[in-house]
Design a protein around this motif. Structure first.
Motif, mmCIF file in Angstrom:
data_model
loop_
_atom_site.group_PDB
_atom_site.id
_atom_site.type_symbol
_atom_site.label_atom_id
_atom_site.label_comp_id
_atom_site.label_asym_id
_atom_site.label_seq_id
_atom_site.Cartn_x
_atom_site.Cartn_y
_atom_site.Cartn_z
ATOM 1 N N ARG A 47 -4.633 -0.340 3.680
ATOM 2 C CA ARG A 47 -3.747 -1.670 3.299
ATOM 3 C C ARG A 47 -3.768 -1.693 1.709
ATOM 4 N N ASN A 78 5.858 0.416 5.314
ATOM 5 C CA ASN A 78 4.689 0.998 5.546
ATOM 6 C C ASN A 78 4.015 1.330 4.312
ATOM 7 N N GLN A 101 1.922 4.038 2.626
ATOM 8 C CA GLN A 101 2.185 5.384 2.796
ATOM 9 C C GLN A 101 2.006 6.206 1.382
#
Length: 229
Positions: A36, A180, A182
């Motif tokens: 995160r 997201n 990534q």
């Protein structure tokens, strides 16, 4: 996605052939993660695990990739089929951070400094800075490493370094894309500690800078060490 930490099983294999401690074994593939990004303000972020613990960061506070834990033998050494040319992040980092031998994991320092090996023509000794992601070797296992490690040859380049300060890490930078967390940056080379990207980096290898080194052959290394014995 959550990460499950498992307990290692112990397997006794007294007749196993010598395999360098730092080589990855079957079953030590990348572990699931739950990364995160936490906002720090002014457009800056910090990468972390939702279930992070102190083992996930090095002494400079950089986050490290997780790797599955395979079985170990009765002496605490990893077992399983070797995956040559690969090093699990945890053991590579441990050997580099503590300057331990990549073959036996014992102390690597000699009276003349530390021994680092490289394959012929894989590095340019005149380049600055001189960087390596390969942990050092102890005198006893210098030739063994040359014979066993696929990135080396029987006559590797031998760097006898008086100093080898930490430089940074090999890794990738994370960000938010399509909602997201990534990978958004893949640096072509090592990332130095203190780089602006480091708070969002997931490291896989520790890198040291070789300073005040001598370039030798294995034979010249043996002679130099014998002269100080």
């Amino acid at each position: 996605m959550t990460t499950t930490r498992t307990t290692r099983k112990t397997t006794v294999r007294p007749d196993s052939p010598l395999i360098p401690f730092v080589i990855q074994r079957e079953g030590e593939e990348a572990a699931p993660d739950n990364l995160r990004l936490t906002p720090l303000g002014s457009g800056r972020y910090r990468l972390s695990y939702a279930d992070e613990d102190p083992r996930d960061r090095d002494l400079r506070g950089v986050l490290w990739a997780r790797c599955g834990l395979g079985p170990i033998d009765d002496q605490g050494r990893p077992t399983g089929r070797p995956q040559w040319r690969m090093m699990p992040p945890l053991r590579q980092r441990g050997c580099m951070q503590m300057l331990r031998c990549q073959v036996c994991a014992g102390p690597a320092r000699t009276s003349l400094g530390w021994i680092f090996l490289a394959g012929p023509s894989t590095v340019e000794p005149n380049n600055e800075p001189m960087l390596t992601n390969q942990p050092p070797v102890c005198p006893e296992h210098a030739r063994t490493a040359a014979e066993l490690c696929p990135h080396l040859t029987a006559e590797p380049m031998v760097f006898l370094a008086r100093s080898a300060p930490l430089y940074g890490v090999n890794g990738v930078g994370y960000g938010v894309r399509d909602g997201n967390v990534q990978v958004v940056k893949r640096p072509a080379g090592p990332i130095p500690y203190g780089h602006p990207l480091m708070p969002t980096v997931l490291a896989s290898q520790m890198v040291r800078r070789l300073g005040a080194f001598r370039l030798l052959t294995l034979g010249e290394l043996s002679t130099a060490l014998e002269s100080t014995a």
